[in-house]
Design an enzyme around this catalytic site. Structure first.
Site, mmCIF file in Angstrom:
data_model
loop_
_atom_site.group_PDB
_atom_site.id
_atom_site.type_symbol
_atom_site.label_atom_id
_atom_site.label_comp_id
_atom_site.label_asym_id
_atom_site.label_seq_id
_atom_site.Cartn_x
_atom_site.Cartn_y
_atom_site.Cartn_z
ATOM 1 C CD GLU A 1 98.392 -63.216 133.231
ATOM 2 O OE1 GLU A 1 98.942 -63.504 134.487
ATOM 3 O OE2 GLU A 1 99.159 -62.867 132.391
ATOM 4 C CE LYS B 1 101.286 -68.275 136.396
ATOM 5 N NZ LYS B 1 101.518 -66.794 136.013
ATOM 6 C CB CYS C 1 101.346 -65.480 132.187
ATOM 7 S SG CYS C 1 102.484 -64.360 131.701
#
Length: 498
Positions: free
Chosen positions: A264, A323, A375
């Site tokens: 990430e 995301k 994540c």
């Protein structure tokens, strides 16, 4: 000093909370979750609703006090807050999430008092799971940490995960606890109860042997790069070139892999700042070596204030995933303007990102489409099963460097394993500091890199096809069915009330 019954049960609830957390990674004593729930449920069997609430709160304080102690590390070591402020905020977070087991206890006793004939065997597990769902999906964008099913990945109940998911399996764990209490306290139908309990667990063992998905091609060689870039150094401008050179060098040494994955925000710069002189040449090189890169970096949107946490593929295809499920207080601030005022007064600077849309197409690498999570997104099951039939494997990029040498990275890995079991897919998990791992469809960690080392994890995976029963139902359907069951039970009991 002789303990009164009230204090005795209060202490028992607190002990249950401690035992509960020890069932999860990195402690990994899964059967302690059952013991903890038996003690916890028993502690408020004869209690008033308010007494039950208090014991549930004590349970939560010890469970979350140990289980999410890593919040302090994030706030203090990397958020820049002093020890007192960090401790105070950590306590507030623990105190807030402790309200949920307290609410579960309160509602369970309240329902029992509405009708004394109402059986706790079914109602307590349903209430427990509904509160877990409230905490895990609806409040503050969801916080499913320490949900009981995650502790059972090595037990026979794990066989139910591809069928019922985390919430359905969590119901069975809680149901086992109430059945054990009933075996001890109720003599009537004890043999039948024992047979049902044994059947429940034996069925789980049988389900673990089923392969819900099938291979669809030859194995794929993959390499996961773990940069181990310290969080307090990562975004310093003077370190940008050395960081980019490290990932480029590591990548060039593994062009023999079909898929190479960076963690990430491995690139500590916006897309527009590095695209032409860094990413495009890498993409050309990947094509020449018949390889695909999966990298992660932030990017700015078309509107000036939009910022996204993103994953980008380089090589044959150049596509971007933004995301969707953002981390509260990490990537966005709920409860504004109060939360912003408090954090600003403490000198804590946090991100402010924009969520991506739900209609994004799947990225491709190694010749197959895959499901991407960044994540925190890998702790939510239903969020990533929408297009599962089109995906051959799962990819998660994570930076748990925010939590140092705490227990959080091991807990996070445990939750990621649940996603592999639910979907019947290999999961490739590339992290900055650990735990970088490759997880098989039954949840086994087949390869794992040592934490806090700059290294590359290379292995092979098999692309998979097919869907599990869970991916057809999803978490929401399981929870709705349990809620309807509870309503039917309550209605049935009221109609039988004399």
């Amino acid at each position: 000093m002789r303990l009164t019954p009230k204090i005795y049960w209060d202490l028992l609830a607190s002990l249950a909370g401690l035992l509960y957390t020890l069932a999860f990674a990195p402690f990994d004593y899964p059967y302690l979750a059952l013991i903890a729930l038996v003690l916890f449920f028993a502690s408020w069997q004869q209690a008033t609703p308010l007494q039950a609430f208090w014991r549930g709160y004590l349970f939560g304080l010890t469970a979350f006090g140990l289980g999410v102690s890593w919040v302090y590390v994030s706030i203090h070591d990397f958020g820049g807050a002093d020890a007192l402020s960090s401790g105070s905020l950590t306590f507030l977070i623990v105190a807030f999430w402790s309200m949920f087991p307290a609410l579960a206890a309160y509602l369970s006793v309240k329902i029992r008092l509405i009708n004394q004939r109402f059986s706790v065997i079914y109602t307590v597990p349903i209430v427990w799971v509904l509160i877990e769902y409230l905490r895990g999906y609806l409040i503050l964008n969801g916080f499913p940490w320490l949900q009981v099913a995650y502790s059972q990945l090595e037990t026979p109940l794990a066989g139910y995960i591809p069928v019922l998911g985390a919430y359905g399996t969590g119901f069975l764990v809680a149901l086992t606890a109430t059945m054990l209490i009933s075996l001890v306290q109720v003599k009537k139908h004890r043999s039948l109860m024992a047979i049902l309990l044994l059947s429940l667990w034996l069925t789980g063992s049988g389900l673990k042997t089923i392969n819900w998905t099938t291979a669809i091609g030859e194995s794929i060689r993959v390499s996961l790069i773990q940069g181990n870039v310290s969080q307090d150094q990562k975004w310093r401008p003077e370190n940008l070139l050395s960081t980019l050179n490290f990932y480029k060098t590591m990548t060039e040494a593994h062009w023999d892999s079909a898929v190479i994955i960076w963690p990430e925000t491995a690139i500590p710069a916006y897309l527009a700042e590095v695209k032409d002189w860094y990413l495009l040449p890498l993409s050309v090189a990947a094509q020449q070596h018949k390889s695909d890169l999966i990298v992660s970096l932030p990017l700015r949107g078309e509107v000036s204030h939009e910022r996204y946490n993103a994953v980008m593929t380089l090589g044959k295809d150049m596509e971007i995933y933004r995301k969707i499920h953002l981390l509260p207080f990490g990537e966005y601030l709920p409860w504004q303007p109060l939360s912003g005022f408090i954090l600003d007064s403490l000198g804590i600077a946090l991100g402010n990102f924009t969520p991506g849309t739900d209609d994004q197409v799947l990225l491709k690498a190694g010749g197959y489409a895959f499901i991407t999570s960044i994540c925190y997104e890998d702790v939510f099951g239903s969020a990533k099963v929408k297009n599962l039939s089109e995906a051959a494997y799962l990819v998660n990029v994570t930076n748990d460097g925010w939590f140092g040498h705490s227990i959080e990275p091991q807990q996070h890995l445990q939750m990621a394993r649940m996603r592999a079991i639910e979907t019947g897919r290999f999961l490739l998990r590339a992290t900055n500091t650990g735990v970088t791992a490759i997880i098989a469809p039954h949840g086994q960690v087949i390869s794992q890199a040592p934490s806090f080392e700059a290294t590359v994890l290379t292995d092979e995976i098999i692309p998979m096809a097919g869907v599990t029963p869970y991916t057809r139902l999803g978490d929401h359907m399981v929870v709705v069915l349990l809620a309807l069951w509870l309503c039917v039970l309550i209605y049935h009991r009221f109609t039988l009330k004399k």
